[in-house]
Design an enzyme around this catalytic site. Structure first.
Site, short mmCIF file in Angstrom:
data_model
loop_
_atom_site.label_atom_id
_atom_site.label_comp_id
_atom_site.label_asym_id
_atom_site.label_seq_id
_atom_site.Cartn_x
_atom_site.Cartn_y
_atom_site.Cartn_z
N CYS A 1 0.84 -1.21 0.00
CA CYS A 1 0.00 0.00 0.00
C CYS A 1 0.87 1.26 0.00
O CYS A 1 1.43 1.61 -1.03
CB CYS A 1 -0.98 -0.03 1.19
SG CYS A 1 -2.34 1.15 0.99
N HIS B 1 -3.64 -5.04 0.30
CA HIS B 1 -3.14 -5.52 1.61
C HIS B 1 -3.22 -7.05 1.66
O HIS B 1 -4.20 -7.62 2.16
CB HIS B 1 -3.96 -4.92 2.75
CG HIS B 1 -3.62 -3.50 3.03
ND1 HIS B 1 -2.64 -3.11 3.92
CD2 HIS B 1 -4.14 -2.35 2.52
CE1 HIS B 1 -2.57 -1.80 3.95
NE2 HIS B 1 -3.46 -1.31 3.12
N GLU C 1 -1.57 -9.00 3.60
CA GLU C 1 -1.34 -9.54 4.95
C GLU C 1 -2.65 -9.87 5.67
O GLU C 1 -2.67 -10.76 6.53
CB GLU C 1 -0.50 -8.55 5.78
CG GLU C 1 -1.23 -7.35 6.33
CD GLU C 1 -1.40 -6.23 5.31
OE1 GLU C 1 -1.01 -6.45 4.15
OE2 GLU C 1 -1.93 -5.18 5.67
#
Length: 553
Positions: free
Chosen positions: A131, A236, A238
């Site tokens: 990001c 994102h 994660e």
């Protein structure tokens, strides 16, 4: 002699076991996570930590610091860096002024992240930007950003700041073939989350696009060659790592590169050793079984089986020898136990491989189902977009026809206005000529009047100059008189000052003489006083002597 050989071999076993423990502890790569630096504290969201842990990495936070030597020392202990998400970047880094749609910036973090990225790349450390991290990479290498997509990007077909939870996907990303990113995710199209209002506008030199959204926003970039491993994504991964195998593969690819760097740093010593019992059959090594501590004395070792090294095994083999330290093991029982352990190990290995294959088949089926669904969604979206494009073309044709009609009417109106303007221009030229003639007459009259006024002004100025000169001469005479009078007053004052000074000196001399006389008189009186005191003291001493004479012995 046999006892000494056994002792030496046991010491060799202990050293080898200790080295294996040390090497095992050093296998996991250490991954630095850039500090988000909010409220003057160092932290990162837990999702980044969990993502690194899930792919067998060791996460550490990199706090803000400004001394290059400290940063370099920290980088020497890292095998990879993840630049995390966060606030907007200061647009001055890409030579733009902020627009009203900009959000909060974090100036200390901007400076530190750019410095950290440049030092990390200089030291050959793999980098993954997420990001804000991908925007940092693009800016640091000379690229620029859209400060706000809603204000600066024309295509509004995708909502890049989703209202859904971050764990849910909101749009597709088309992966570019032939890229390292494509090799990592192993998919042609990804479904990703989206939580950004800025994006890459001008791509930095030396980078290539690895993935785009359907509205052509850059979602992934990379710079991978012999000296660099830099990958950045706008989404994102994660927070989707537990729901999406593709997101997990992004982190696995990054951890794999970090592990490669770690192995190049360490270059560990390899020893291909298998331990076997004398007169025992050949056997395969156990995997992931620890070697026990050897604590018995040489006398007890004398009763144990003789162990000899065999250099035909794999690198990471470890074998457990049960009852090696009790002093009562014979070759038959040790062979039976080793065979039992080998049988159990093989059964476990078969069970594990079976479960792993079943899980892989299940993952493959779910992945195919998901790919099929994603393709159907993508095709449906493409069909919808084609219909919208056709409708837009129809509206464009209608608008063009309306525009052509308007332009023809406007041309006629312009021609009429041009004729009227030409008439008005001719009339204005006539008026201008007459005005010029009148102006010339007026100018001549004004010149004559001005010449007369100038002559009268010269006369008046000459008279004023004469009177001023006379007045100046009289003032100079008056000033000379005042100067002479001032000099006289000065001389009289100097005489008075000299006389007062002489009188003051005489008075001071008189006072000094008087003081000296008084001092002499005081000295005389002081001497007299001293003599009196001495006489009194002597008299007292005599009296005391007389008194002592009368005291009995």
């Amino acid at each position: 002699m046999l006892k000494i050989e056994k002792v030496r071999f046991i010491i060799f076993l202990i050293i080898l076991w200790g080295y294996g423990c040390f090497a095992g502890a050093q296998q996991r790569p250490v991954i630095g996570l850039s500090d988000i630096y909010r409220n003057e504290g160092s932290s990162v969201p837990r999702s980044y930590v969990d993502a690194v842990l899930s792919v067998d990495g060791i996460p550490v936070i990199i706090p803000l610091m400004y001394e290059d030597d400290r940063i370099v020392e920290l980088l020497e202990s890292l095998d990879g860096i993840i630049f995390t998400g966060g606030e907007d970047f200061d647009p001055s880094y890409y030579d733009e002024t902020p627009i009203p749609h900009m959000n909060r910036i974090n100036a200390p973090r901007d400076m530190f992240d750019i410095k950290l990225l440049r030092l990390a790349v200089k030291h050959g450390i793999p980098v993954l930007g997420i990001c804000r991290g991908v925007q940092l990479i693009n800016i640091a290498y000379g690229g620029s950003l859209y400060q706000d997509l809603s204000a600066q990007y024309p295509d509004k077909s995708i909502k890049h700041r989703q209202t859904l939870p971050k764990e849910d996907a909101s749009h597709a990303v088309i992966v570019e073939d032939g890229t390292v990113f494509a090799d990592m995710v192993r998919e042609r199209m990804l479904m990703v989350n989206s939580s950004h209002h800025q994006a890459i506008k001008k791509l930095a030199d030396g980078f290539r696009v690895a993935g785009t959204s359907p509205d052509k926003i850059i979602e992934a970039i990379e710079k991978v060659d012999s000296a660099h491993w830099i990958v950045g994504v706008q989404f994102h991964p994660e927070v989707m790592i537990n729901n999406s195998p593709s997101m997990r593969r992004i982190f696995k690819g990054f951890i794999g590169e970090a592990s490669r760097l770690k192995s190049e740093k360490q270059q560990p010593l390899r020893a291909d050793v298998v331990l076997s019992v004398e007169s025992a059959d050949e056997h395969a090594p156990f995997a992931d079984v620890s070697v026990p501590d050897i604590t018995e004395s040489p006398e007890e070792n004398d009763r144990a089986d003789i162990l000899t090294p065999n250099v035909n095994a794999s690198d990471n083999s470890r074998i457990d020898y049960p009852n090696l330290t009790d002093g009562k093991t014979d070759t038959r029982t040790s062979k039976v136990r080793r065979r039992d352990e080998m049988r159990k190990f093989k059964e476990k290995e078969k069970q594990h491989s079976k479960e792993q294959k079943e899980q892989e088949n299940l993952d493959r089926q779910t992945r195919k189902e998901k790919e099929r669904q994603e393709k159907e969604d993508f095709n449906e979206w493409m069909q919808q977009k084609k219909l919208e494009e056709k409708e837009a073309e129809k509206q464009a044709k209608i608008a063009k026809e309306e525009q052509s009609e308007k332009t023809e009417a406007a041309k006629k109106e312009v021609a009429e206005k041009e004729k009227l303007r030409q008439k008005e221009q001719k009339e204005a030229e006539k008026q201008e000529k007459t005005a010029k003639k009148e102006a010339a007459k007026k100018e001549k009259l004004e010149k004559k009047e001005a010449e007369k006024q100038a002559e009268t002004a010269k006369r008046e100025a000459a008279g004023k100059e004469k009177s001023a000169k006379k007045e100046a001469v009289e003032k100079e005479k008056q000033r000379q008189k005042e100067l002479k009078e001032a000099e006289k007053q000065k001389k009289t004052l100097e005489k008075e000052a000299a006389e007062t000074e002489k009188a003051a000196k005489k008075e001071a001399e008189r006072k000094e003489k008087q003081y000296k006389k008084e001092q002499k008189e005081r000295a005389k009186t002081d001497k007299k006083e001293l003599k009196k005191m001495e006489k009194q003291k002597k008299a007292e001493e005599k009296e005391k002597g007389k008194m002592t004479d009368f005291i009995p012995a």
